[in-house]
Design a protein around this motif. Structure first.
Motif, PDB file in Angstrom:
ATOM      1  N   LEU A   1      -2.413   6.830   6.522  1.00 54.89           N
ATOM      2  CA  LEU A   1      -1.041   6.017   6.455  1.00 54.89           C
ATOM      3  C   LEU A   1      -0.215   7.400   6.404  1.00 54.89           C
ATOM      4  O   LEU A   1       0.869   7.233   7.099  1.00 54.89           O
ATOM      5  CB  LEU A   1      -0.885   5.446   5.092  1.00 54.89           C
ATOM      6  CG  LEU A   1       0.366   4.424   4.514  1.00 54.89           C
ATOM      7  CD1 LEU A   1       0.372   3.587   5.775  1.00 54.89           C
ATOM      8  CD2 LEU A   1       0.165   3.892   3.393  1.00 54.89           C
ATOM      9  N   ARG A   2      -0.411   8.503   5.789  1.00 54.95           N
ATOM     10  CA  ARG A   2       0.599   9.593   5.668  1.00 54.95           C
ATOM     11  C   ARG A   2       0.703   9.974   7.365  1.00 54.95           C
ATOM     12  O   ARG A   2       1.879  10.459   7.736  1.00 54.95           O
ATOM     13  CB  ARG A   2      -0.244  10.618   5.105  1.00 54.95           C
ATOM     14  CG  ARG A   2       0.948  11.954   4.922  1.00 54.95           C
ATOM     15  CD  ARG A   2       2.094  11.838   4.347  1.00 54.95           C
ATOM     16  NE  ARG A   2       2.957  13.171   4.474  1.00 54.95           N
ATOM     17  CZ  ARG A   2       4.085  13.337   5.185  1.00 54.95           C
ATOM     18  NH1 ARG A   2       4.085  12.049   6.131  1.00 54.95           N
ATOM     19  NH2 ARG A   2       4.792  14.295   5.303  1.00 54.95           N
TER      20      ARG A   2
ATOM     21  N   ASP B   1       5.248   6.423   3.898  1.00 55.60           N
ATOM     22  CA  ASP B   1       5.138   6.203   2.535  1.00 55.60           C
ATOM     23  C   ASP B   1       4.338   5.178   1.954  1.00 55.60           C
ATOM     24  O   ASP B   1       3.816   5.189   0.955  1.00 55.60           O
ATOM     25  CB  ASP B   1       6.234   6.673   1.700  1.00 55.60           C
ATOM     26  CG  ASP B   1       6.911   8.095   2.236  1.00 55.60           C
ATOM     27  OD1 ASP B   1       6.043   9.182   1.853  1.00 55.60           O
ATOM     28  OD2 ASP B   1       8.013   8.186   2.855  1.00 55.60           O
ATOM     29  N   ALA B   2       4.580   3.867   2.748  1.00 51.10           N
ATOM     30  CA  ALA B   2       4.113   2.746   2.154  1.00 51.10           C
ATOM     31  C   ALA B   2       4.164   1.629   3.278  1.00 51.10           C
ATOM     32  O   ALA B   2       4.940   1.789   4.246  1.00 51.10           O
ATOM     33  CB  ALA B   2       4.705   2.153   1.126  1.00 51.10           C
TER      34      ALA B   2
ATOM     35  N   PHE C   1       1.020  -1.092   0.042  1.00 44.01           N
ATOM     36  CA  PHE C   1      -0.141   0.025  -0.003  1.00 44.01           C
ATOM     37  C   PHE C   1       1.018   1.330   0.178  1.00 44.01           C
ATOM     38  O   PHE C   1       1.564   1.459   0.903  1.00 44.01           O
ATOM     39  CB  PHE C   1      -0.914  -0.015   1.256  1.00 44.01           C
ATOM     40  CG  PHE C   1      -1.660  -1.220   1.209  1.00 44.01           C
ATOM     41  CD1 PHE C   1      -3.114  -1.378   0.850  1.00 44.01           C
ATOM     42  CD2 PHE C   1      -1.317  -2.246   2.125  1.00 44.01           C
ATOM     43  CE1 PHE C   1      -3.866  -2.400   0.657  1.00 44.01           C
ATOM     44  CE2 PHE C   1      -2.353  -3.351   2.102  1.00 44.01           C
ATOM     45  CZ  PHE C   1      -3.604  -3.488   1.549  1.00 44.01           C
ATOM     46  N   ALA C   2       0.823   2.124  -0.977  1.00 48.97           N
ATOM     47  CA  ALA C   2       1.729   3.143  -1.280  1.00 48.97           C
ATOM     48  C   ALA C   2       1.053   4.483  -1.351  1.00 48.97           C
ATOM     49  O   ALA C   2      -0.059   4.517  -2.080  1.00 48.97           O
ATOM     50  CB  ALA C   2       2.811   3.007  -2.206  1.00 48.97           C
TER      51      ALA C   2
ATOM     52  N   THR D   1       0.382  13.441  -0.620  1.00 51.66           N
ATOM     53  CA  THR D   1      -0.797  13.292   0.263  1.00 51.66           C
ATOM     54  C   THR D   1      -0.642  13.864   1.549  1.00 51.66           C
ATOM     55  O   THR D   1       0.365  14.084   2.200  1.00 51.66           O
ATOM     56  CB  THR D   1      -0.469  11.720   0.448  1.00 51.66           C
ATOM     57  OG1 THR D   1      -0.310  11.209  -0.850  1.00 51.66           O
ATOM     58  CG2 THR D   1      -1.632  11.328   1.412  1.00 51.66           C
ATOM     59  N   GLY D   2      -1.776  14.536   1.978  1.00 54.20           N
ATOM     60  CA  GLY D   2      -1.955  15.101   3.351  1.00 54.20           C
ATOM     61  C   GLY D   2      -1.562  16.458   3.065  1.00 54.20           C
ATOM     62  O   GLY D   2      -2.046  17.157   3.816  1.00 54.20           O
ATOM     63  N   ALA D   3      -1.157  17.083   2.030  1.00 52.62           N
ATOM     64  CA  ALA D   3      -0.773  18.465   1.726  1.00 52.62           C
ATOM     65  C   ALA D   3      -1.596  19.193   0.794  1.00 52.62           C
ATOM     66  O   ALA D   3      -1.647  20.532   1.083  1.00 52.62           O
ATOM     67  CB  ALA D   3       0.740  18.606   1.370  1.00 52.62           C
TER      68      ALA D   3
END
Length: 596
Positions: free
Chosen positions: A108-109, A114-115, A68-69, A74-76
């Protein structure tokens, strides 16, 4: 676990990856080079499969990784809301991807990774629970056999806390039984839907994954960040395209596709029907729409949740289920099965979700089974029910049997309509283009693109749109479109952006966003990075067994009529052959690969 802190390394140069070994019941934090080569998301998943994958072993080998990546933005920034799942597919037995939204990416972030890479097989049914400072492999043998909704409800009780910052991934009976198109349900309304990631979880004895996004992340120091975020947010919420996705969602496609003779009906025996208005996006919104929802980090709210009201057996009480719907599951459980009651379409989507099935593959497989029954190739005794177009009750029964793989017929059908047709006959009308088709019968370009495309998905390219605008049979121009469009989408899949935002996130804006967060090298090498990742992905897919040259398009796809007239089987075959050669060349010896 390694004591490395989420903020103790340079994210602009490296990846922070959690690698979990289910057999050993432990995990390690790995700092991995390669950010400037593969960016993240799709590229990172491919890099991780290159590092941890077993190309020559079957999909269910315990050592195969489930990956899972997420991406660098992401998140920004808005709409950077997807997660890429990379795995060796039990459906096609080669490297594959599936993408999903929900809360998985931001969780996840905010867990600092990152993964996530999961290897091995648990000794007993288990769930992986992780956060920024924690990792547990929890025994959940009592959940084995539970459907998707029961599993989600109990996992929320077993692993409480961080509501709104927690993502719950789980499988149903289909995944446990290693059904080849079992999906992974993400936060109830989203799915890693295609090519069997859920079956890979089942083979690992992994019932669920709970990700706690429980860390604080530093605010970007770039003084232009706030202004750029506001600008992107404004563009994402103000465009006509995003308004369409929020208001009626992708079911708005039904009436235009039907008008263009491009909507599959009754196992693609027709491409238009006068009853299309009964299952239009307008009809769903008017009669069944209960609410809109959004993936974390998305201001658009394209998730449409329908209200399914059903009676208890005593007929005096009713209960309400909330069922997400989109064009693709609506087509697979609606027009493809000849079902024109929106409530019954929701009921079939709900039945597929409950088992943990990819609703698209399940519906299209049952459409093949229905026509096979019409033609006497399959009997009601074999199917344990009567399948007839427009009759939903038989399909509800069949979806249960598909999830549980009750007998030899459902074991075969659970490996795909093409596999079942090889056992029972009817290959000419198995609507399989690498996997069961999605809801666009637009013509030759789309059929070729889904057959050969990396994910065997309508989302690999805009071929369905190209078909609707181009009548000329120009192979070179079509190939140029397919290859250029794929490279652009690879960039978005590296980020990992929702593809609905492709009208907003143009290369110049992507470069500005990356530069704002300190990814200056990536900001200036977008084309090179996309090309590197594209070639790496194709190299992995071919290395693990895919041969574009041997693909085939079943006869049914050359028997239909679209707005352009009858499909030209000769042109379609010439286009398929030419596209296959282009893909083989991309993965050739001269293709650049990360880490070399």
């Amino acid at each position: 676990m390694s004591p490395l802190s989420p903020n103790s390394f340079d994210r602009t140069a490296c990846f922070r990856v959690l690698v979990v070994d289910l057999a050993a019941r432990r995990g390690d934090v790995v700092i991995l080079d390669g950010r400037d080569q593969v960016m993240g998301g799709s590229g990172l998943a491919a890099l991780l499969y290159q590092k941890y994958g077993l190309p020559g072993e079957p999909a269910f080998h315990p050592g195969q990784p489930l990956i899972f990546a997420i991406g660098p933005l992401t998140g920004a920034f808005p709409l950077m809301s997807k997660t890429v799942c990379g795995f060796k597919s039990p459906y096609v037995e080669n490297y594959a991807e599936s993408h999903a939204g929900g809360r998985s990416a931001l969780s996840l972030r905010f867990a600092g990774y990152d993964a996530l890479v999961i290897t091995g097989r648990a000794a007993a049914p288990a769930a992986v629970v992780l956060g920024s400072r924690t990792l547990q492999v929890v025994d959940v043998h009592y959940l084995w056999g539970a459907d998707i909704f029961t599993a989600g409800k109990l996992l929320r009780k077993i692993v409480p806390g961080n509501s709104g910052h927690r993502s719950i991934l789980r499988i149903g009976p289909a995944g446990e039984n290693r059904q080849a198109y079992a999906c992974i349900n993400v936060d109830t309304y989203r799915h890693f839907g295609r090519l069997g990631a859920g079956a890979v979880m089942g083979a690992k004895n992994l019932k669920g994954v709970v990700i706690h996004g429980d860390a604080d992340l530093p605010f970007p120091e770039n003084k232009n960040y706030t202004k750029l975020f506001a600008d992107i947010h404004s563009k994402a919420t103000a465009t006509d395209m995003m308004e369409k996705y929020h208001n009626l969602g992708t079911p708005v496609n039904v009436l235009p596709l039907n008008e263009l003779k491009s909507l599959p009906w009754r196992n693609l025996q027709a491409t238009a029907d006068p009853d299309a208005g009964k299952i239009s996006g307008e009809e769903f919104a008017d009669k069944l729409l209960m609410s809109n929802a959004a993936c974390s980090g998305c201001p658009v709210g394209c998730i449409h949740v329908g209200m399914l009201r059903e009676m208890f057996s005593d007929k005096h009480r009713f209960y309400i289920r909330q069922v997400p719907y989109d064009h693709e599951p609506n087509f697979a459980c609606g027009s493809m099965l000849g079902v024109t009651d929106p409530k019954e379409i929701l009921a079939l989507i709900d039945a597929a979700d409950r088992q943990g099935l990819d609703a698209i593959s399940a519906g299209v497989a049952l459409a093949w089974a229905t026509e096979a029954m019409q033609k006497g190739l399959v009997t009601p005794e074999t199917a344990l029910t009567t399948l007839a177009f427009g009759e939903p009750e038989g399909y509800k029964t069949a979806l249960y049997h598909l999830g549980h793989m009750t007998n030899d017929f459902y074991a075969a059908l659970g490996r795909g309509a093409g596999y079942a047709a090889a056992q029972y006959g009817g290959g000419d009308f198995a609507c399989v283009l690498g996997q069961e088709m999605a809801g666009y019968a637009t013509g030759e370009t789309y059929f070729v693109s889904q057959t050969i495309g990396f994910r065997h998905s309508h989302l690999d390219t805009g071929a369905y749109s190209f078909d609707q605008k181009n009548k000329d049979q120009d192979i070179e121009a079509t190939l140029k479109f397919l290859l250029d469009d794929e490279r652009e989408r690879v960039l978005l899949n590296n980020l990992v952006s929702c593809l609905f935002a492709r009208g907003v996130y143009k290369p110049a804006l992507i470069a500005e966003a990356l530069d704002c967060l300190g990814f200056s090298t990536l900001a200036h090498t977008l084309d090179e990075t996309s090309e590197t990742v594209r070639n790496l992905r194709w190299k992995l897919k071919i290395q693990t067994g895919f041969d574009p040259a041997t693909t085939r398009i079943p006869k049914r796809f050359s028997e239909i009529v679209t707005w352009k007239g009858a499909v030209d089987a000769d042109y379609m075959e010439r286009l398929r052959t030419a596209y296959a050669q282009k893909i083989i060349a991309l993965a050739g010896e001269n293709a650049p690969a990360a880490g070399t």
